[in-house]
Design an enzyme around this catalytic site. Structure first.
Site, mmCIF file in Angstrom:
data_model
loop_
_atom_site.group_PDB
_atom_site.id
_atom_site.type_symbol
_atom_site.label_atom_id
_atom_site.label_comp_id
_atom_site.label_asym_id
_atom_site.label_seq_id
_atom_site.Cartn_x
_atom_site.Cartn_y
_atom_site.Cartn_z
ATOM 1 N N GLY A 273 -17.340 23.520 86.257
ATOM 2 C CA GLY A 273 -16.786 24.615 87.034
ATOM 3 C C GLY A 273 -15.358 24.879 86.620
ATOM 4 N N GLU A 274 -14.939 26.143 86.752
ATOM 5 C CA GLU A 274 -13.589 26.497 86.332
ATOM 6 C C GLU A 274 -12.558 25.728 87.142
ATOM 7 O OE1 GLU A 274 -12.401 30.410 85.589
ATOM 8 O OE2 GLU A 274 -14.369 31.124 84.988
ATOM 9 N N GLY A 275 -11.583 25.171 86.466
ATOM 10 C CA GLY A 275 -10.567 24.339 87.091
ATOM 11 C C GLY A 275 -10.907 22.868 87.014
ATOM 12 N N ASP B 48 -8.850 27.571 82.141
ATOM 13 C CA ASP B 48 -10.145 26.910 82.189
ATOM 14 C C ASP B 48 -11.215 27.918 82.582
ATOM 15 O OD1 ASP B 48 -12.270 25.220 82.375
ATOM 16 O OD2 ASP B 48 -11.496 24.002 83.991
#
Length: 653
Positions: A550-552, A497
């Protein structure tokens, strides 16, 4: 003299913009000023130019001294480097300096090296310096070769000096606009361990930040779902944390490692089985790939939904131009927020019943000036990531979600992609947004220039995996790469991600080509770097939601859909045309599904034989997770088969 705490300032502006007057106002409070004139002497026949120079001299106070550097352009760097901490210098201007630098009388000359020397002198000088320079980048491209050479050289000088200065101002119509902040920024807080219980950040100097070799891993957080949809403000979703055991691998991570591959037969068998299920219409569409991926990584044609999930949030800041436009302290705030069980990532982890682990990666140095990490730190970061994956596998985790929240992480990941995929920086760098959601094109240009300069600096460096991590990637990409390798070794699939995970995938591919086959990309998020890396790695995104949580968090938002697909594929019976039950009574239940009966738990309820539903009340089947039953669908006994068969005699159809 100081400009709101800054000691070196570059003042840009067009012709007659007022840049020189503004620069002079910045040093007006200094008791003495050394005025460094860079232009050549005026031609006696050029009265207009002589008038300009006279006007400049008339504005200077009598306490100022003047120093000429027109005879030798390289002397300007010596003047700045030798100035003392109590001196104030005003350099006016770099346009005249570049003109002298390109003068045939000084040829052959290496203008690139001379500009680099000037920037290094500004960066290393202890004096207070204000430099003035024309901004020619907003005009048309000159039509003459000499004009183009001047514009190119001045543009390069402006970029190099702007990067070396503490502050940069652009003067338009006498009005200054600060391109670099006019207030000092606090040092970036990049802790190398979990935040102390007293609420402090436990920051350590960047030079001392290392990856723990054998100490305890970061604390494991287990967010819990709030009891009601609406919870009071300030409610968190964490339970008491637990310390993780130490897992020592003792291996050497190097190119050409032989790691396991997913089951090459289970995936196609699972897709073939989907074609026999009682699914309306076109079935699962592109989400068939989820079933195929889960089957291959679980080693069975009837995969089960992922229940034990862990999120690894990598927090490692990058310094220098790659972090241009990043709000100061924002990444540290997000890491603290995740540790406290607040924010989008923790809430989504709670909703999915996933564990959350915040991992502090070593900070990265400015890649435009030198390597992001040294070789020893890269080795430690790779082993650290491997340990994280190994511990997750030992704890029973069956799916890892990889995310990152470091300042400048996207641009550093883009630099890795430029080096590994042969792309151009502007094509893989996403837009920069301010805290108010506005697009910051100036910061985007700084990032592009930084990546370009870093690639130019490393143009003769090796392009091996560890060299790329050291020169460009930084700590978060190195730890992420170790996670991918360790997860591959333990047969744990990973949801990627964001740019950091994809950049790690590009590097991991050169260490162990099997790693990419254990990765799944849910959504590209509209990020150009993710799209490019996914295309190179052969990871077609499942969805096109363009999530930007956001990443994740993007992967966690889509995880319930993936689980639903796996539950559906594992629970539905075969279509009647493929030997499945007909539509009479409750006979559409598969024989290996359990029907609820009074005073019995769903997991232990007795199987209901086909045809027995006529004398039973209507019940809703409990579709429990099925046990692997081979490549074919399960069938029920015919209605006239007599007494209910013993469950041990059932077989897959």
């Amino acid at each position: 003299m100081s400009v709101e705490g800054w000691n070196t300032v570059l003042v840009l502006g067009g012709i007659r913009s007022g840049k020189s007057e503004f620069a002079e106002s910045l040093v007006a409070d200094a008791p003495t000023v050394r005025y460094v004139a860079t232009s050549a002497a005026a031609d006696p026949d050029d009265t207009e130019w002589a008038t300009r120079l006279a006007a400049h001299r008339a504005r200077r106070p009598g306490s100022w001294t003047t120093e000429e550097t027109a005879d030798d352009p390289r002397r300007l760097a010596d003047v700045l480097a030798s100035a003392g901490p109590n001196e104030t210098l005003l350099v006016d201007d770099l346009g005249g300096w570049v003109t002298v630098l390109l003068d045939p009388a000084h040829q052959p000359a290496d203008d690139v090296a001379t500009i680099t020397e000037l920037a290094d002198a500004v960066r290393a000088s202890e004096a207070r310096i204000v430099l003035v320079s024309p901004e020619v980048g907003l005009s048309l491209v000159p039509t003459t070769p000499l004009g183009r050479a001047f514009a190119d050289a001045l543009g390069a000088a402006n970029r190099a000096v702007a990067d070396a200065c503490d502050a940069v101002a652009l003067v338009v119509a006498g009005q200054p606009a600060w391109l670099k902040p006019s207030a000092p920024l606090p040092p970036v807080d990049v802790p190398t361990r979990a935040a102390p219980a007293d609420g402090t950040d436990g920051a350590v100097p960047a030079a001392a930040a290392t990856v723990p070799a054998a100490g305890p891993l970061p604390e494991m957080l287990t967010p819990t779902v709030p009891p009601a949809p609406r919870t009071p403000a300030g409610t968190t979703w964490t339970t008491p944390t637990m310390a993780l055991p130490v897992v020592a691998t003792g291996l050497v991570i190097q190119p050409g490692m032989e790691l396991p591959m997913p089951d090459e037969y289970a995936g196609p068998q699972a897709v073939q089985r989907l074609g026999t299920l009682d699914l309306p219409g076109a079935g699962l569409g592109v989400l068939e790939r989820v079933v195929e991926f889960a089957a291959a990584t679980q080693g069975t044609p009837t995969p089960t939904p992922w229940t034990d999930v862990r999120v690894l949030l990598l927090h490692g800041d990058h310094t220098g131009g790659v972090a241009a436009g990043a709000p100061v302290g924002e990444s540290a705030r997000l890491a603290r927020q995740a540790r406290a069980g607040r924010g989008a990532l923790a809430r989504l982890a709670a909703e999915n019943g996933a564990g959350l682990q915040v991992v502090d990666a070593p900070p990265a140095a400015p890649i435009e000036h030198g390597p992001a990490l040294d070789a020893d730190t890269v080795e430690s970061a790779l082993r650290y990531g491997w340990r994280l994956a190994e511990e997750a596998a030992e704890a029973g985790v069956r799916l890892l979600v990889l995310g990152a929240c470091g300042a400048g992480a996207e641009a550093a990941a883009a630099a890795v992609l430029v080096a590994t995929a042969g792309a151009e920086a502007p094509t893989v760098l996403g837009r920069v947004h301010t805290a108010d959601g506005e697009i910051d094109d100036a910061a985007w240009m700084v990032r592009c220039a930084t990546v370009r300069d870093a690639l130019h600096r490393t143009r003769r460096s090796p392009r091996d995996a560890k060299d790329i991590l050291a020169e460009l990637g930084g700590g978060d990409v190195a730890v992420a790469c170790g996670v991918l390798l360790g997860a591959t070794a333990r047969r744990v699939p990973v949801l990627l991600d964001g740019p950091v995970g994809l950049a790690a995938g590009m590097v991991a591919r050169d260490l162990a080509g099997q790693a990419r086959h254990w990765c799944l990309l849910v959504d590209h998020g509209g990020h150009p770097a993710v799209r490019l890396a996914a295309d190179v790695l052969g990871l077609t995104p499942l969805l096109d939601l363009r999530l930007d949580l956001g990443e994740g968090a993007n992967a966690l938002a889509a995880l319930p859909l993936l689980r639903s697909v796996l539950a559906l594929a594992g629970s539905l019976p075969a279509h009647p045309q493929h030997g499945g039950p007909d539509d009479d009574g409750d006979s559409d239940l598969p024989t290996d599904a359990a029907a609820t009966v009074p005073d019995a738990e769903p997991e232990t309820a007795a199987p209901v034989a086909a045809g027995d539903g006529a004398g039973q009340p209507d019940v809703t089947p409990e579709f429990a997770e099925p046990t692997p039953a081979g490549p074919g669908p399960t069938t029920t006994a015919p209605a006239d088969a007599g007494p209910e068969p013993d469950p041990s005699d059932r077989r897959a159809g």
